[in-house]
Every structure is written in C-alpha cells, then in structure tokens.
Write a protein that holds these residues in place. Sequence first.
Motif, PDB file in Angstrom:
ATOM      1  N   THR A   1       2.318   1.766  -3.392  1.00  0.00           N
ATOM      2  CA  THR A   1       1.317   2.305  -4.312  1.00  0.00           C
ATOM      3  C   THR A   1       1.213   3.819  -4.179  1.00  0.00           C
ATOM      4  N   ILE A   2       1.213   4.303  -2.937  1.00  0.00           N
ATOM      5  CA  ILE A   2       1.173   5.752  -2.711  1.00  0.00           C
ATOM      6  C   ILE A   2       2.428   6.412  -3.278  1.00  0.00           C
ATOM      7  N   TYR A   3       3.571   5.741  -3.118  1.00  0.00           N
ATOM      8  CA  TYR A   3       4.830   6.275  -3.642  1.00  0.00           C
ATOM      9  C   TYR A   3       4.781   6.367  -5.171  1.00  0.00           C
TER      10      TYR A   3
ATOM     11  N   SER B   1       0.826  -1.205   0.000  1.00  0.00           N
ATOM     12  CA  SER B   1       0.000   0.000   0.000  1.00  0.00           C
ATOM     13  C   SER B   1       0.865   1.261   0.000  1.00  0.00           C
ATOM     14  N   LEU B   2       1.949   1.240   0.800  1.00  0.00           N
ATOM     15  CA  LEU B   2       2.855   2.384   0.824  1.00  0.00           C
ATOM     16  C   LEU B   2       3.545   2.570  -0.525  1.00  0.00           C
TER      17      LEU B   2
ATOM     18  N   LEU C   1      -1.575  12.264   2.521  1.00  0.00           N
ATOM     19  CA  LEU C   1      -1.901  10.838   2.537  1.00  0.00           C
ATOM     20  C   LEU C   1      -0.655   9.997   2.785  1.00  0.00           C
ATOM     21  N   ALA C   2       0.461  10.364   2.148  1.00  0.00           N
ATOM     22  CA  ALA C   2       1.718   9.642   2.355  1.00  0.00           C
ATOM     23  C   ALA C   2       2.182   9.759   3.804  1.00  0.00           C
TER      24      ALA C   2
ATOM     25  N   LEU D   1       2.117   6.865  -6.946  1.00  0.00           N
ATOM     26  CA  LEU D   1       1.210   7.960  -7.286  1.00  0.00           C
ATOM     27  C   LEU D   1       1.813   9.332  -6.997  1.00  0.00           C
ATOM     28  N   PHE D   2       2.948   9.338  -6.301  1.00  0.00           N
ATOM     29  CA  PHE D   2       3.587  10.599  -5.941  1.00  0.00           C
ATOM     30  C   PHE D   2       4.074  11.314  -7.194  1.00  0.00           C
TER      31      PHE D   2
ATOM     32  N   ILE E   1      -1.810  14.340  -1.699  1.00  0.00           N
ATOM     33  CA  ILE E   1      -1.050  13.094  -1.815  1.00  0.00           C
ATOM     34  C   ILE E   1       0.073  13.066  -0.783  1.00  0.00           C
TER      35      ILE E   1
ATOM     36  N   SER F   1      -0.278   7.663   6.060  1.00  0.00           N
ATOM     37  CA  SER F   1      -0.097   6.216   5.895  1.00  0.00           C
ATOM     38  C   SER F   1       1.224   5.742   6.489  1.00  0.00           C
TER      39      SER F   1
END
Length: 267
Positions: free
Chosen positions: A43-45, A40-41, A88-89, A47-48, A85, A92
């Motif tokens: 995935t956020i990275y 999950s982390l 959110l990062a 999207l960064f 974002i 999370s």
Amino acid sequence: MNNVIKSSPPINNSIPAQNERIQRRDFLILALIFFISISSLLTIYILFPEVDISEKNAFKIPKTIDDAKFLGNVLYKYSKHHRYIIMLAFFSTYIFLQTFAIPGSIFLSILAGFLYPFPLALFLVCLCSSIGASLCYLLSKLFGRHILLKYFRTRIIEWQRKVQARSDSLLWFMIFLRITPILPNWFINVCSPILDVPLKPFFLGTFAGVALPSILFIQAGQTLHQLSSASDVFSWSSIIMLGSCAILSLLPIYFKDKIKNFFKKQN
C-alpha cells in the motif's frame, strides 16, 4: 537500573512435543500476520510518487552495497518533494525486516546515513530496531514457544541459566548482547520471552545496544559511494571501540553488589 524477574522453573527436556494441530494453527496465524504486513508495505509502495521505468528496479530490499547505492540515489532524488512518504516507507520496511528476522536492515542503516542528518538517522535506526525487535518478541511470546523449544531446546536451556544468573541486571546484559556478535539478533528477539526477559529492559536494551554498531553504518552511509562492500564499514579502530563498549556494559553486572554497598555507606 535493575530489573528483577521471577525465576521460572528450568525448561525440562521431558516436556512433550506440541500438539500438531496447535502448531498448524500458530503457523497459520503467523502467515496471516506476515501477509497483512506485506499488504501494508505494498500500500505504501502504491502511494509512492511515480518514478521512471529505469528506476523501478531500485525498489527492493538491498542485499549488496550496489543495491544500496542504486536505491539511495533514487530515494534521494525524490526526497526533496516527497520527504514524508519516503520516511514512512523507510520506517515501515525497517520494522518489517526486524519483525520477521529478514536480512537487510544493515543496508537500510547505511541508507539512513545517506538520506538523513546524523542525529535523525541514528534515532530512526534505533527506534525502528527497538520496535521491530519488540514486535518479533511479542510474536514469539504469543505463538513461538513450542516451535522454538522443538528446534532450539538445548540452546534455550543453556541461555535460560545465564539469564537467571543476571536477572537483576537484565538491561545491561541486553545492551552487551546487542553490541557483541555472541548471539544473532534474531535469536535474541525470539528467545527472550521464553527466557522470561521482560519487555521493558528488552526494548531499552535494544535501543541503547544497537546505537553503537549503527553509528558505524550511518557514518558509512555518509560516504556510501566510496563503499565496495558492507565489510568496509569495519576497521580495527571500530572493532576496538565496539569491544571496549561491550566490556563497559558488563561492568555494572559484575560490580553491582559493590556499587549498592557504596551507596548504602554514603546514605
């Protein structure tokens, strides 16, 4: 606010060791949950927003003040156009560290003070700490009992007696434990379900208890460039303030009977 719990029977030293097969199953489930969290982390990275090659090294869990400064400068640069974002990062990552008892949340608290206004930073840190600690609590409740009893049986038995003695003042006791360094936060998180601390006072006590130490780190974050180490956050005045608040949190525990009698007479 009183939270009365049922007294559970003392943990017996004669309880047999956990079956090896069940232990392996619990470890595998925890490993799977950890893998999903890491995914999950990542995935956020992904999207960064795209960053310069020279700034990619900043994206790691800070372990020193220099790491925090580097990461803070990069995040601040991109926060003007990618605010949500980045939040959110931050959210999370903080919860991930708290859930799996990984060091580094102190530096994220300092970063919160650098990136956000003080009220928002304090709310985010307290909320992330409470959610992450509660997830750690739930993982321990579901999979950790026999593992913890295997390695920390003596200490758990000792603290079970203390918790049962304060069963009607658990909220204040949790606040006290969070303010003071008597027990490491990871030990409180993983052992609370075994000691029969309900989730509600655990969550609320964590939220209120981490607020005071977090204030110091958030204030330090506002002068991040002037810090040379995490120890610079603490001064004699801040230590005295934390100590005073810890003593105040104990007063409702020791004077609860007198307070109850007072209100009965008033009624």
